[in-house]
Design a protein around this motif. Structure first.
Motif, PDB file in Angstrom:
ATOM      1  N   VAL A 336      12.142  -4.116   2.330  1.00 35.55           N
ATOM      2  CA  VAL A 336      11.334  -5.315   2.569  1.00 35.55           C
ATOM      3  C   VAL A 336       9.846  -5.003   2.696  1.00 35.55           C
ATOM      4  O   VAL A 336       9.020  -5.918   2.691  1.00 35.55           O
ATOM      5  CB  VAL A 336      11.822  -6.059   3.831  1.00 35.55           C
ATOM      6  CG1 VAL A 336      13.214  -6.638   3.606  1.00 35.55           C
ATOM      7  CG2 VAL A 336      11.821  -5.143   5.047  1.00 35.55           C
ATOM      8  N   SER A 337       9.519  -3.714   2.777  1.00 32.85           N
ATOM      9  CA  SER A 337       8.108  -3.340   2.886  1.00 32.85           C
ATOM     10  C   SER A 337       7.930  -1.879   2.497  1.00 32.85           C
ATOM     11  O   SER A 337       8.796  -1.043   2.779  1.00 32.85           O
ATOM     12  CB  SER A 337       7.624  -3.550   4.336  1.00 32.85           C
ATOM     13  OG  SER A 337       6.281  -3.134   4.488  1.00 32.85           O
ATOM     14  N   ARG A 338       6.794  -1.607   1.807  1.00 35.22           N
ATOM     15  CA  ARG A 338       6.382  -0.226   1.550  1.00 35.22           C
ATOM     16  C   ARG A 338       4.913  -0.088   1.953  1.00 35.22           C
ATOM     17  O   ARG A 338       4.009  -0.008   1.138  1.00 35.22           O
ATOM     18  CB  ARG A 338       6.554   0.136   0.073  1.00 35.22           C
ATOM     19  CG  ARG A 338       7.958   0.602  -0.285  1.00 35.22           C
ATOM     20  CD  ARG A 338       8.017   1.194  -1.676  1.00 35.22           C
ATOM     21  NE  ARG A 338       7.189   2.394  -1.791  1.00 35.22           N
ATOM     22  CZ  ARG A 338       6.807   2.937  -2.950  1.00 35.22           C
ATOM     23  NH1 ARG A 338       7.167   2.373  -4.085  1.00 35.22           N
ATOM     24  NH2 ARG A 338       6.076   4.021  -2.977  1.00 35.22           N
ATOM     25  N   PRO A 339       4.668  -0.067   3.273  1.00 34.71           N
ATOM     26  CA  PRO A 339       3.289  -0.044   3.755  1.00 34.71           C
ATOM     27  C   PRO A 339       2.571   1.270   3.488  1.00 34.71           C
ATOM     28  O   PRO A 339       1.345   1.335   3.546  1.00 34.71           O
ATOM     29  CB  PRO A 339       3.440  -0.299   5.252  1.00 34.71           C
ATOM     30  CG  PRO A 339       4.799   0.233   5.583  1.00 34.71           C
ATOM     31  CD  PRO A 339       5.631  -0.061   4.383  1.00 34.71           C
ATOM     32  N   GLU A 340       3.355   2.312   3.227  1.00 28.60           N
ATOM     33  CA  GLU A 340       2.794   3.617   2.889  1.00 28.60           C
ATOM     34  C   GLU A 340       3.535   4.148   1.673  1.00 28.60           C
ATOM     35  O   GLU A 340       4.678   3.759   1.412  1.00 28.60           O
ATOM     36  CB  GLU A 340       2.924   4.594   4.062  1.00 28.60           C
ATOM     37  CG  GLU A 340       2.247   4.117   5.342  1.00 28.60           C
ATOM     38  CD  GLU A 340       2.621   4.971   6.540  1.00 28.60           C
ATOM     39  OE1 GLU A 340       3.144   6.097   6.335  1.00 28.60           O
ATOM     40  OE2 GLU A 340       2.425   4.508   7.685  1.00 28.60           O
ATOM     41  N   GLU A 341       2.918   5.060   0.948  1.00 31.18           N
ATOM     42  CA  GLU A 341       3.489   5.531  -0.309  1.00 31.18           C
ATOM     43  C   GLU A 341       4.879   6.120  -0.132  1.00 31.18           C
ATOM     44  O   GLU A 341       5.762   5.915  -0.961  1.00 31.18           O
ATOM     45  CB  GLU A 341       2.563   6.559  -0.955  1.00 31.18           C
ATOM     46  CG  GLU A 341       3.043   7.033  -2.320  1.00 31.18           C
ATOM     47  CD  GLU A 341       2.082   8.021  -2.974  1.00 31.18           C
ATOM     48  OE1 GLU A 341       2.421   8.534  -4.057  1.00 31.18           O
ATOM     49  OE2 GLU A 341       1.015   8.282  -2.401  1.00 31.18           O
ATOM     50  N   ALA A 386      15.211   0.009   9.286  1.00 26.39           N
ATOM     51  CA  ALA A 386      15.389   1.457   9.147  1.00 26.39           C
ATOM     52  C   ALA A 386      14.187   2.014   8.401  1.00 26.39           C
ATOM     53  O   ALA A 386      13.677   1.385   7.459  1.00 26.39           O
ATOM     54  CB  ALA A 386      16.672   1.769   8.384  1.00 26.39           C
ATOM     55  N   PHE A 387      13.728   3.184   8.822  1.00 31.06           N
ATOM     56  CA  PHE A 387      12.575   3.840   8.226  1.00 31.06           C
ATOM     57  C   PHE A 387      13.056   4.850   7.182  1.00 31.06           C
ATOM     58  O   PHE A 387      13.611   5.898   7.528  1.00 31.06           O
ATOM     59  CB  PHE A 387      11.761   4.572   9.307  1.00 31.06           C
ATOM     60  CG  PHE A 387      11.043   3.648  10.259  1.00 31.06           C
ATOM     61  CD1 PHE A 387       9.655   3.548  10.230  1.00 31.06           C
ATOM     62  CD2 PHE A 387      11.742   2.881  11.186  1.00 31.06           C
ATOM     63  CE1 PHE A 387       8.979   2.705  11.112  1.00 31.06           C
ATOM     64  CE2 PHE A 387      11.085   2.039  12.067  1.00 31.06           C
ATOM     65  CZ  PHE A 387       9.700   1.947  12.031  1.00 31.06           C
ATOM     66  N   LEU A 388      12.889   4.517   5.933  1.00 24.09           N
ATOM     67  CA  LEU A 388      13.287   5.385   4.829  1.00 24.09           C
ATOM     68  C   LEU A 388      12.053   6.114   4.318  1.00 24.09           C
ATOM     69  O   LEU A 388      11.098   5.489   3.841  1.00 24.09           O
ATOM     70  CB  LEU A 388      13.913   4.559   3.701  1.00 24.09           C
ATOM     71  CG  LEU A 388      14.225   5.296   2.395  1.00 24.09           C
ATOM     72  CD1 LEU A 388      15.235   6.426   2.624  1.00 24.09           C
ATOM     73  CD2 LEU A 388      14.743   4.327   1.342  1.00 24.09           C
ATOM     74  N   ARG A 389      12.067   7.437   4.407  1.00 22.18           N
ATOM     75  CA  ARG A 389      10.900   8.234   4.003  1.00 22.18           C
ATOM     76  C   ARG A 389      11.226   9.100   2.787  1.00 22.18           C
ATOM     77  O   ARG A 389      12.363   9.491   2.571  1.00 22.18           O
ATOM     78  CB  ARG A 389      10.415   9.116   5.154  1.00 22.18           C
ATOM     79  CG  ARG A 389       9.920   8.306   6.352  1.00 22.18           C
ATOM     80  CD  ARG A 389       9.274   9.178   7.409  1.00 22.18           C
ATOM     81  NE  ARG A 389       8.838   8.382   8.565  1.00 22.18           N
ATOM     82  CZ  ARG A 389       7.678   7.756   8.649  1.00 22.18           C
ATOM     83  NH1 ARG A 389       6.812   7.840   7.631  1.00 22.18           N
ATOM     84  NH2 ARG A 389       7.355   7.049   9.718  1.00 22.18           N
ATOM     85  N   GLU A 390      10.181   9.356   2.011  1.00 23.33           N
ATOM     86  CA  GLU A 390      10.220  10.262   0.864  1.00 23.33           C
ATOM     87  C   GLU A 390      11.119   9.769  -0.269  1.00 23.33           C
ATOM     88  O   GLU A 390      11.609  10.563  -1.064  1.00 23.33           O
ATOM     89  CB  GLU A 390      10.666  11.675   1.305  1.00 23.33           C
ATOM     90  CG  GLU A 390       9.824  12.281   2.408  1.00 23.33           C
ATOM     91  CD  GLU A 390       8.338  12.382   2.040  1.00 23.33           C
ATOM     92  OE1 GLU A 390       8.030  12.640   0.861  1.00 23.33           O
ATOM     93  OE2 GLU A 390       7.497  12.191   2.942  1.00 23.33           O
ATOM     94  N   ALA A 391      11.334   8.457  -0.348  1.00 22.40           N
ATOM     95  CA  ALA A 391      12.086   7.919  -1.484  1.00 22.40           C
ATOM     96  C   ALA A 391      11.163   7.550  -2.635  1.00 22.40           C
ATOM     97  O   ALA A 391      11.600   7.448  -3.781  1.00 22.40           O
ATOM     98  CB  ALA A 391      12.892   6.701  -1.056  1.00 22.40           C
ATOM     99  N   GLY A 392       9.871   7.345  -2.336  1.00 26.83           N
ATOM    100  CA  GLY A 392       8.878   7.076  -3.368  1.00 26.83           C
ATOM    101  C   GLY A 392       9.198   5.867  -4.220  1.00 26.83           C
ATOM    102  O   GLY A 392       9.672   4.834  -3.738  1.00 26.83           O
ATOM    103  N   GLU A 393       8.967   6.002  -5.514  1.00 28.93           N
ATOM    104  CA  GLU A 393       9.131   4.889  -6.448  1.00 28.93           C
ATOM    105  C   GLU A 393      10.595   4.515  -6.670  1.00 28.93           C
ATOM    106  O   GLU A 393      10.883   3.489  -7.290  1.00 28.93           O
ATOM    107  CB  GLU A 393       8.493   5.244  -7.801  1.00 28.93           C
ATOM    108  CG  GLU A 393       6.993   5.449  -7.736  1.00 28.93           C
ATOM    109  CD  GLU A 393       6.275   4.170  -7.305  1.00 28.93           C
ATOM    110  OE1 GLU A 393       6.754   3.073  -7.675  1.00 28.93           O
ATOM    111  OE2 GLU A 393       5.255   4.259  -6.602  1.00 28.93           O
TER     112      GLU A 393
END
Length: 439
Positions: A336-341, A386-393
């Motif tokens: 629902v959001s990608r506030p950071e890369e 949930a905070f999903l990190r390093e999934a990128g594009e």
């Protein structure tokens, strides 16, 4: 229907018609998994429309029909080969339809943990219950006495771990005018563990007290080794082994004093979902030496399994014969959001998915062409995110992510109705059932 030749005699049972009647329940806003388009329809009517995963919103918990069928067969076959009975812990799912499947696959009984759960079981006609806990509530014991007196086919056994608990039960049952004795199992615990008498002499005193109480019938011994270890290291397995040897020794002491004399069959029960291979290896020789004794496993997580704690510790993963179980539960959440890369926020959190035995793990992302493997990690969960990190594009805004989950016990309790998919690996699985839970 799968039958297991060594899971125990038939007759534990459940009211199949009462379970089937769940298909007549009308769907509405009370069930957060259900889309608005289903409102007003019964479960059966909605399933007849041929819904697919695309018809459901997020967050969502689903079950995989094929994985559950595999796990059901695998565990039934393992128990048959090991010579033990299954009394799967019903508190894992609190889903009578899944209890029915387990009983029809040969399970001897359903295990439960408290009085509210026992009342659910009675509402669905479960005939044989192990209550893996003490029941000291006077009002609850009066209700149980009434159930036992009214239904001679109903059987329940509960734990006692102190002389005081025996005295409290006896007093309450006498006050209630109970006519049938309540079957009890002496619970053996261990230092630093949960409930249970802490040594053999204390447990033997409890057995003597239970034997002497007219309102009770001492029908066996029980315990939970999972309270004493939480991993499959050499030290953890050794702790479990020592505990089971103590339980075996207690059986010998109680038998030597003739305290099982009132029981037609002696129940010797242990075994969660992590160490049931050790339970079978240590305790089944007792059953072979004493035909009146049966070994009962209470594993609850095997039917659903997981992609976390049980994936790493289950004996059927660690090398016990029978082949591995498969995870049958998945979470689905939308970006629902990608506030950071390298940060994506998903719309599922603590209110939707379990997190007490490990955070959800990203497995794949749904695309028009099917599921695509997803990298990255969930590093934190809030109530609804949930905070999903390093999934990128790979995880753009709007993408739906499939999550592997850990610990079915704390997944089911968040959902009153759970869609069952024909195959969670398909691009757009069909929803073939809706499982009702009662927590």
């Amino acid at each position: 229907m799968i039958q297991s030749k060594a899971s125990g005699p038939a007759g534990s049972g459940i009211d199949a018609a009462r379970v089937a009647a769940l298909a007549d329940e009308r769907l509405d806003w009370r069930f957060k998994a259900v889309p608005a388009a289903a409102s007003g329809l019964t479960v059966a009517e909605y399933l007849a429309t041929g819904p697919t995963l695309d018809d459901f919103g997020t967050p969502l918990l689903t079950l995989d029909a094929g994985a559950m069928a595999h796990n059901l067969r695998t565990m039934a076959d393992w128990a048959a080969e090991a010579g033990v009975r299954l009394a799967p812990h019903g508190k894992t799912t609190m889903a009578p339809a899944l209890w029915r499947d387990q009983l029809e696959a040969g399970a001897w009984a359903i295990t439960l943990a408290n009085l509210p759960q026992l009342r659910v079981a009675r509402a669905f006609g479960v005939r044989r219950v192990l209550l893996a806990n003490s029941l000291l509530d006077a009002a609850g014991l009066a209700w149980l006495a009434g159930e036992l007196d009214a239904d001679p086919e109903f059987s329940v056994s509960c734990w006692v771990d102190s002389v005081q608990s025996v005295e409290l039960m006896d007093r309450a049952l006498r006050a209630a005018g109970a006519r049938r004795p309540v079957e009890v199992l002496v619970e053996l615990g261990g230092p630093g563990g949960r409930t249970g008498a802490r040594d053999l002499e204390s447990a033997l005193q409890v057995a003597r007290a239970a034997y002497g109480a007219d309102t009770l019938r001492l029908s066996g011994l029980g315990g939970y080794e999972g309270a004493l270890a939480h991993d499959a290291t050499a030290a953890g397995l050794a702790t479990v082994e020592r505990y089971l040897e103590q339980l075996a020794a207690l059986h010998g002491l109680v038998r030597a004093e003739g305290l099982f004399g009132q029981a037609a069959e002696v129940v010797l029960t242990a075994g969660g979902s992590a160490y049931f291979d050790q339970v079978a290896r240590v305790l089944t020789p007792i059953a072979r030496a004493h035909p009146d004794t049966c070994v009962v496993l209470r594993a609850g997580a095997y039917l659903v399994h997981d992609d976390g704690f049980y994936r790493g510790i289950s004996p059927l993963v660690r090398g016990a014969e029978g082949g591995p179980l498969r995870s049958a539960m998945h979470g689905w959440a939308r970006v629902v959001s990608r506030p950071e890369e390298q940060l994506a926020l998903l719309d599922g959190g603590k209110r939707d998915f379990p997190y007490d035995e490990g955070l959800p793990e990203p497995q794949s992302v749904r695309t028009a062409d099917g599921l695509r493997k997803l990298t990255g990690a969930v590093t934190a969960v809030n109530d609804q995110h949930a905070f999903l990190r390093e999934a990128g594009e790979l995880a753009p805004v709007g993408a739906v992510v499939r999550l592997g989950l850990s610990h079915p016990c704390t997944a089911f309790d968040k959902w009153t109705l759970i869609p069952v998919l024909d195959d969670a690996d398909r691009a757009n699985p069909r929803v073939v059932d809706l499982v009702r839970t009662f927590f």
